[in-house]
Motif scaffolding. Sequence first.
Motif, PDB file in Angstrom:
ATOM      1  N   LYS A  33       0.825  -1.207   0.000  1.00  0.00           N
ATOM      2  CA  LYS A  33       0.000   0.000   0.000  1.00  0.00           C
ATOM      3  C   LYS A  33       0.858   1.256   0.000  1.00  0.00           C
ATOM      4  CE  LYS A  33      -3.645   0.048   2.628  1.00  0.00           C
ATOM      5  NZ  LYS A  33      -4.554   0.162   3.778  1.00  0.00           N
ATOM      6  N   ARG A  34       1.960   1.238   0.746  1.00  0.00           N
ATOM      7  CA  ARG A  34       2.810   2.421   0.873  1.00  0.00           C
ATOM      8  C   ARG A  34       3.941   2.433  -0.137  1.00  0.00           C
ATOM      9  NH1 ARG A  34       5.174   3.613   6.496  1.00  0.00           N
ATOM     10  NH2 ARG A  34       5.847   5.395   5.247  1.00  0.00           N
ATOM     11  N   GLY A  35       4.581   1.275  -0.343  1.00  0.00           N
ATOM     12  CA  GLY A  35       5.799   1.244  -1.138  1.00  0.00           C
ATOM     13  C   GLY A  35       5.650   0.752  -2.553  1.00  0.00           C
ATOM     14  N   GLY A  36       4.524   0.103  -2.876  1.00  0.00           N
ATOM     15  CA  GLY A  36       4.317  -0.374  -4.230  1.00  0.00           C
ATOM     16  C   GLY A  36       5.103  -1.640  -4.521  1.00  0.00           C
ATOM     17  N   ASN A  37       5.214  -1.956  -5.811  1.00  0.00           N
ATOM     18  CA  ASN A  37       5.844  -3.199  -6.252  1.00  0.00           C
ATOM     19  C   ASN A  37       7.149  -2.958  -6.998  1.00  0.00           C
ATOM     20  OD1 ASN A  37       3.849  -4.930  -5.213  1.00  0.00           O
ATOM     21  ND2 ASN A  37       2.554  -4.606  -7.002  1.00  0.00           N
ATOM     22  N   ALA A  38       7.840  -1.873  -6.705  1.00  0.00           N
ATOM     23  CA  ALA A  38       9.127  -1.614  -7.339  1.00  0.00           C
ATOM     24  C   ALA A  38      10.169  -2.610  -6.830  1.00  0.00           C
ATOM     25  CB  ALA A  38       9.575  -0.184  -7.048  1.00  0.00           C
ATOM     26  N   PRO A  39      11.154  -2.990  -7.653  1.00  0.00           N
ATOM     27  CA  PRO A  39      12.154  -3.979  -7.218  1.00  0.00           C
ATOM     28  C   PRO A  39      12.928  -3.561  -5.969  1.00  0.00           C
ATOM     29  CG  PRO A  39      12.248  -3.676  -9.590  1.00  0.00           C
ATOM     30  CD  PRO A  39      11.312  -2.637  -9.073  1.00  0.00           C
ATOM     31  N   LEU A  60      14.722  -4.849   7.485  1.00  0.00           N
ATOM     32  CA  LEU A  60      13.682  -5.539   6.720  1.00  0.00           C
ATOM     33  C   LEU A  60      12.427  -4.702   6.564  1.00  0.00           C
ATOM     34  CD1 LEU A  60      13.994  -9.144   8.205  1.00  0.00           C
ATOM     35  CD2 LEU A  60      14.977  -8.247   6.094  1.00  0.00           C
ATOM     36  N   LYS A  61      12.443  -3.474   7.117  1.00  0.00           N
ATOM     37  CA  LYS A  61      11.307  -2.574   6.982  1.00  0.00           C
ATOM     38  C   LYS A  61      11.644  -1.338   6.149  1.00  0.00           C
ATOM     39  CE  LYS A  61       9.391  -3.822  11.510  1.00  0.00           C
ATOM     40  NZ  LYS A  61       8.929  -3.311  12.826  1.00  0.00           N
ATOM     41  N   MET A  62      12.867  -1.266   5.641  1.00  0.00           N
ATOM     42  CA  MET A  62      13.314  -0.083   4.895  1.00  0.00           C
ATOM     43  C   MET A  62      13.704  -0.484   3.485  1.00  0.00           C
ATOM     44  SD  MET A  62      15.647   1.638   7.892  1.00  0.00           S
ATOM     45  CE  MET A  62      16.139   2.995   6.829  1.00  0.00           C
ATOM     46  N   ARG A  63      13.135   0.202   2.507  1.00  0.00           N
ATOM     47  CA  ARG A  63      13.437  -0.102   1.121  1.00  0.00           C
ATOM     48  C   ARG A  63      14.863   0.309   0.790  1.00  0.00           C
ATOM     49  NH1 ARG A  63       8.981   2.455  -2.118  1.00  0.00           N
ATOM     50  NH2 ARG A  63      10.197   1.759  -3.895  1.00  0.00           N
ATOM     51  N   ARG A  64      15.396  -0.248  -0.262  1.00  0.00           N
ATOM     52  CA  ARG A  64      16.808  -0.047  -0.591  1.00  0.00           C
ATOM     53  C   ARG A  64      17.101   1.346  -1.137  1.00  0.00           C
ATOM     54  NH1 ARG A  64      19.383  -5.641  -2.926  1.00  0.00           N
ATOM     55  NH2 ARG A  64      18.580  -7.035  -1.301  1.00  0.00           N
ATOM     56  N   ARG A  65      16.156   1.916  -1.837  1.00  0.00           N
ATOM     57  CA  ARG A  65      16.340   3.255  -2.400  1.00  0.00           C
ATOM     58  C   ARG A  65      15.120   4.094  -2.095  1.00  0.00           C
ATOM     59  NH1 ARG A  65      18.244   0.806  -7.324  1.00  0.00           N
ATOM     60  NH2 ARG A  65      16.140   1.020  -8.098  1.00  0.00           N
ATOM     61  N   PRO A  66      15.276   5.423  -2.015  1.00  0.00           N
ATOM     62  CA  PRO A  66      14.085   6.271  -1.846  1.00  0.00           C
ATOM     63  C   PRO A  66      13.131   6.093  -3.018  1.00  0.00           C
ATOM     64  CG  PRO A  66      16.105   7.514  -1.408  1.00  0.00           C
ATOM     65  CD  PRO A  66      16.528   6.194  -1.970  1.00  0.00           C
ATOM     66  N   SER A  67      11.864   6.236  -2.756  1.00  0.00           N
ATOM     67  CA  SER A  67      10.858   6.064  -3.795  1.00  0.00           C
ATOM     68  C   SER A  67      10.997   7.131  -4.872  1.00  0.00           C
ATOM     69  CB  SER A  67       9.456   6.145  -3.171  1.00  0.00           C
ATOM     70  OG  SER A  67       8.462   6.122  -4.173  1.00  0.00           O
ATOM     71  N   THR A  68      10.788   6.734  -6.118  1.00  0.00           N
ATOM     72  CA  THR A  68      10.829   7.673  -7.247  1.00  0.00           C
ATOM     73  C   THR A  68       9.424   7.994  -7.740  1.00  0.00           C
ATOM     74  OG1 THR A  68      11.092   5.803  -8.765  1.00  0.00           O
ATOM     75  CG2 THR A  68      13.097   6.876  -7.989  1.00  0.00           C
ATOM     76  N   ARG A  69       8.435   7.830  -6.856  1.00  0.00           N
ATOM     77  CA  ARG A  69       7.045   8.049  -7.260  1.00  0.00           C
ATOM     78  C   ARG A  69       6.812   9.492  -7.707  1.00  0.00           C
ATOM     79  NH1 ARG A  69       2.796   5.988  -3.035  1.00  0.00           N
ATOM     80  NH2 ARG A  69       3.530   4.017  -3.896  1.00  0.00           N
ATOM     81  N   ASP A  70       7.361  10.457  -6.952  1.00  0.00           N
ATOM     82  CA  ASP A  70       7.132  11.864  -7.286  1.00  0.00           C
ATOM     83  C   ASP A  70       7.838  12.261  -8.580  1.00  0.00           C
ATOM     84  OD1 ASP A  70       5.549  12.366  -5.023  1.00  0.00           O
ATOM     85  OD2 ASP A  70       7.326  12.608  -3.779  1.00  0.00           O
ATOM     86  N   THR A  71       9.061  11.783  -8.779  1.00  0.00           N
ATOM     87  CA  THR A  71       9.770  12.110 -10.018  1.00  0.00           C
ATOM     88  C   THR A  71       9.088  11.462 -11.215  1.00  0.00           C
ATOM     89  OG1 THR A  71      11.260  10.249  -9.550  1.00  0.00           O
ATOM     90  CG2 THR A  71      11.993  12.434  -8.879  1.00  0.00           C
ATOM     91  N   ALA A  72       8.573  10.255 -11.045  1.00  0.00           N
ATOM     92  CA  ALA A  72       7.855   9.607 -12.144  1.00  0.00           C
ATOM     93  C   ALA A  72       6.590  10.379 -12.490  1.00  0.00           C
ATOM     94  CB  ALA A  72       7.512   8.162 -11.769  1.00  0.00           C
ATOM     95  N   PHE A  73       5.908  10.895 -11.461  1.00  0.00           N
ATOM     96  CA  PHE A  73       4.697  11.670 -11.708  1.00  0.00           C
ATOM     97  C   PHE A  73       4.993  12.904 -12.553  1.00  0.00           C
ATOM     98  CE2 PHE A  73       2.561  15.568 -10.278  1.00  0.00           C
ATOM     99  CZ  PHE A  73       1.296  15.328 -10.776  1.00  0.00           C
ATOM    100  N   MET A  74       6.096  13.598 -12.252  1.00  0.00           N
ATOM    101  CA  MET A  74       6.420  14.815 -12.999  1.00  0.00           C
ATOM    102  C   MET A  74       6.658  14.512 -14.476  1.00  0.00           C
ATOM    103  SD  MET A  74       6.096  17.228 -10.902  1.00  0.00           S
ATOM    104  CE  MET A  74       6.745  18.524 -11.945  1.00  0.00           C
ATOM    105  N   GLY A  75       7.266  13.375 -14.756  1.00  0.00           N
ATOM    106  CA  GLY A  75       7.473  13.015 -16.153  1.00  0.00           C
ATOM    107  C   GLY A  75       6.193  12.629 -16.863  1.00  0.00           C
TER     108      GLY A  75
END
Length: 431
Positions: free
Chosen positions: A227-233, A257-272
Amino acid sequence: MPNKVYVISRLGHPLMPCSPAKARHLLDDGKAKVVKRTPFTIKLLYGSAEYTQPIILGVDAGSKTIGLSASTTKEELFTAEVLPRNDVVENLSTRREFRRARRNRTTRYRKPRFDNRVHSKKKGWLAPSVEVKIQEHITSIKRVCAILPISKIVVETAEFDLQLLKAVQAGKPVPECEDYQKGEMYGSYNVRQYVLWRDNYTCTCCGVKGTDKKPVKLHVHHFESRKRGGNAPDNYGTLCEGCHKKFHLGIITDISLKMRRRPSTRDTAFMGIMRKTLMQRLKAELSIPVAETKGYITKATRKELLKFPKTHTNDALAIAQGRHGFGIREQTYVKPTNHIYTVRPVRHHNRQLHKATILKGGNRKLNQASKYIFGFRLYDKVLYQGRECFVWGRRTSGSLLLRSIGGTKVKDGVGYRNLTLLERSTSYLIA
């Protein structure tokens, strides 16, 4: 108090703003009436010449904050920060959970309608989370055009190289040429296969490896919830069946095990995604000329010609004064407004009929409350002990929860008798 009062002609056309003193005289003489409290707007009751000056609206588009600034060549007339909704993904995920759970209960069967999707029928379909933010950009611009005679709109859009950003974050070489055709998951059938290969088919917790000699069942684990992080690798990791079960039972409490490896790129993807669609819709829906500018032009105008610090509203002012706006070429002083409005879109309708939590005895509490509780509705602007705030929650006893427009709690359990109603709620809160 704002130094400008916005004026609308008798025919409904926006005029140049006036000072609070002049607006007071017009109201006292019966020549105008108040049509909006925030921002304070009056409507003339007599015919006027409807003289206007060139006003350009600068728009600093964004995923989390939108900057708006309308100005002439000498002064800023209106500025605001709009906070778009970011709850659409969570709401849709919650709805999906309820629908799936409903199919497993002894209720009327509702079969999954996989072939009845909008994106399979409508060309140019966008995800609801993207669509709502584009609409909020357009609506915010139209709301400014309703109170000021805007002659031109300049929008700053941005494009981000996501593959370059990911490579820099991971410390990998900068992608070149064919590298852009071979993305992160090139050669993999799906995300699960890629994640297992990336982690060398090894549990990232205990280190056990799934080999033919010692078969171990491997799971793909979400660091952040779907719900929060999506299905990104980068939100996936490999865990063996035992570690995965222990983690969700609370036996393993490793914070990694609760922290994703990279910050989410959701906002940058939205701008594109939104850039092209936003410009097309603005040009189609508005009769005002719309131009597009870039971030490097805005930065140079703000730092070298206007000498303003970095904020969303200052960027919007620089957009209006820059190359595609008034086109200033030398250091210029533009008098800034003394009041920055904050605008926050909210939703009023929640179609969930019952609360998700089942109470003792198997009862499910109704989710819908009365529209008005002692005359107050959700998101009404009220005055409490000299402070303007909003009704964020209400109880049938007349006890209300108050928050600021940013969501900060002001006071809980306030009696309705201690509040003064200032403005009825709309879909856009403004303070």
